[in-house]
Design a protein around this motif. Structure first.
Motif, mmCIF file in Angstrom:
data_model
loop_
_atom_site.group_PDB
_atom_site.id
_atom_site.type_symbol
_atom_site.label_atom_id
_atom_site.label_comp_id
_atom_site.label_asym_id
_atom_site.label_seq_id
_atom_site.Cartn_x
_atom_site.Cartn_y
_atom_site.Cartn_z
ATOM 1 N N SER A 101 0.832 -1.202 0.000
ATOM 2 C CA SER A 101 0.000 0.000 0.000
ATOM 3 C C SER A 101 0.865 1.250 0.000
ATOM 4 O O SER A 101 1.833 1.346 0.762
ATOM 5 N N ARG A 130 -0.192 3.954 1.154
ATOM 6 C CA ARG A 130 -0.601 4.678 2.354
ATOM 7 C C ARG A 130 0.153 4.139 3.564
ATOM 8 O O ARG A 130 0.630 3.016 3.576
ATOM 9 N N GLY A 131 0.224 4.948 4.593
ATOM 10 C CA GLY A 131 0.881 4.552 5.822
ATOM 11 C C GLY A 131 -0.116 4.034 6.841
ATOM 12 O O GLY A 131 -0.742 2.998 6.644
ATOM 13 N N GLU A 132 -0.316 4.789 7.920
ATOM 14 C CA GLU A 132 -1.196 4.345 8.995
ATOM 15 C C GLU A 132 -2.648 4.228 8.550
ATOM 16 O O GLU A 132 -3.444 3.555 9.199
ATOM 17 N N ARG A 133 -3.019 4.902 7.486
ATOM 18 C CA ARG A 133 -4.401 4.823 7.009
ATOM 19 C C ARG A 133 -4.665 3.567 6.182
ATOM 20 O O ARG A 133 -5.802 3.330 5.783
ATOM 21 N N SER A 134 -3.635 2.786 5.938
ATOM 22 C CA SER A 134 -3.791 1.598 5.104
ATOM 23 C C SER A 134 -4.478 0.469 5.861
ATOM 24 O O SER A 134 -3.996 0.024 6.905
ATOM 25 N N ARG A 138 5.759 2.204 -0.475
ATOM 26 C CA ARG A 138 6.287 3.519 -0.105
ATOM 27 C C ARG A 138 7.796 3.610 -0.343
ATOM 28 O O ARG A 138 8.469 4.506 0.169
ATOM 29 N N HIS A 145 -6.040 -1.906 -6.502
ATOM 30 C CA HIS A 145 -5.979 -0.617 -7.184
ATOM 31 C C HIS A 145 -6.481 -0.778 -8.611
ATOM 32 O O HIS A 145 -5.852 -1.475 -9.417
#
Length: 212
Positions: free
Chosen positions: A10, A12-16, A45, A98
């Motif tokens: 992903s 995204r970081g913590e929102r993943s 990332r 995705h």
């Protein structure tokens, strides 16, 4: 299964959601196997270089043991990724869907580890290409999140799910056929609906941590 390679796809970081769900499994698995080894590889990332002309020329060089130094350099990162894969028993891939497939970084990782002579072999039988996997004795767990509902087996949108198909096909091609998929669906639906799907996924992952 004493060693785990976790691939995080992903961007995204913590929102993943896929990352968080994978951590549910990994934390439970490590708690049950405190002497185990966990390796993480970031593809969402951190840049995984795409295959280019130099890579192709080096990977398919007719005499692999006599590759020029420049070609060895072109394959150095791929060699590292293949070594990681071969050095672990369990592969855990956390990835969102995705646009009906996997993020570009994960696809680039696949292109880097599907390697002639390392993870698969190629021969000719009366001029027809024949392929043989070289990876043995490994399992894979795919932890995924999807914006909509019905992309799983038997769902009304199953035919649009090219993410699971791609991963199963690529991993199976190199010899990893023992594959489990755990998905949370409906992030784009009502919050409560998605929460139920996440809770079900967490329960399944905790059970798998006990089984693996």
């Amino acid at each position: 299964m004493s060693t785990v390679l976790a691939i995080h796809a992903s961007p995204r970081g913590e929102r993943s959601h896929s990352r968080r769900l994978a951590e549910v499994f990994l934390a439970a698995w490590q708690a049950r196997h405190p002497q185990s080894r966990l390796t993480r590889r970031e593809t969402g990332r951190a840049l995984i270089p795409p295959v280019n002309e130099a890579f192709v020329a080096a990977a398919f060089y007719p005499e692999p043991d006599a590759r020029p130094l420049s070609m060895q350099a072109d394959l150095a990162f791929s060699d590292e990724l293949v070594g990681e894969l071969l050095g672990h028993d369990l592969l855990v891939i956390s990835t969102p869907m995705h646009n009906f497939s996997v993020p570009s970084g994960l696809k680039a990782w696949i292109d880097q580890i599907v390697r002639l002579g390392l993870t698969f072999n190629h021969t000719l039988d009366n001029g027809v290409a024949q392929y043989a996997p070289l990876v043995q004795g490994k399992k894979a767990l795919i932890v995924t999140s999807r914006g909509g509902f019905g992309f799983g087996p038997g769902g009304e949108l199953e035919s649009l799910n090219h993410a699971d198909t791609l991963l199963r096909t690529a991993l199976g091609f190199i010899g990893i056929t023992d594959i489990t998929v755990v998905a949370a669906e409906g992030e784009e639906s009502a919050e409560r609906t998605f929460q139920i799907s996440v809770a079900e996924a967490e329960e399944r992952l905790l059970a798998l941590a006990r089984e693996f």
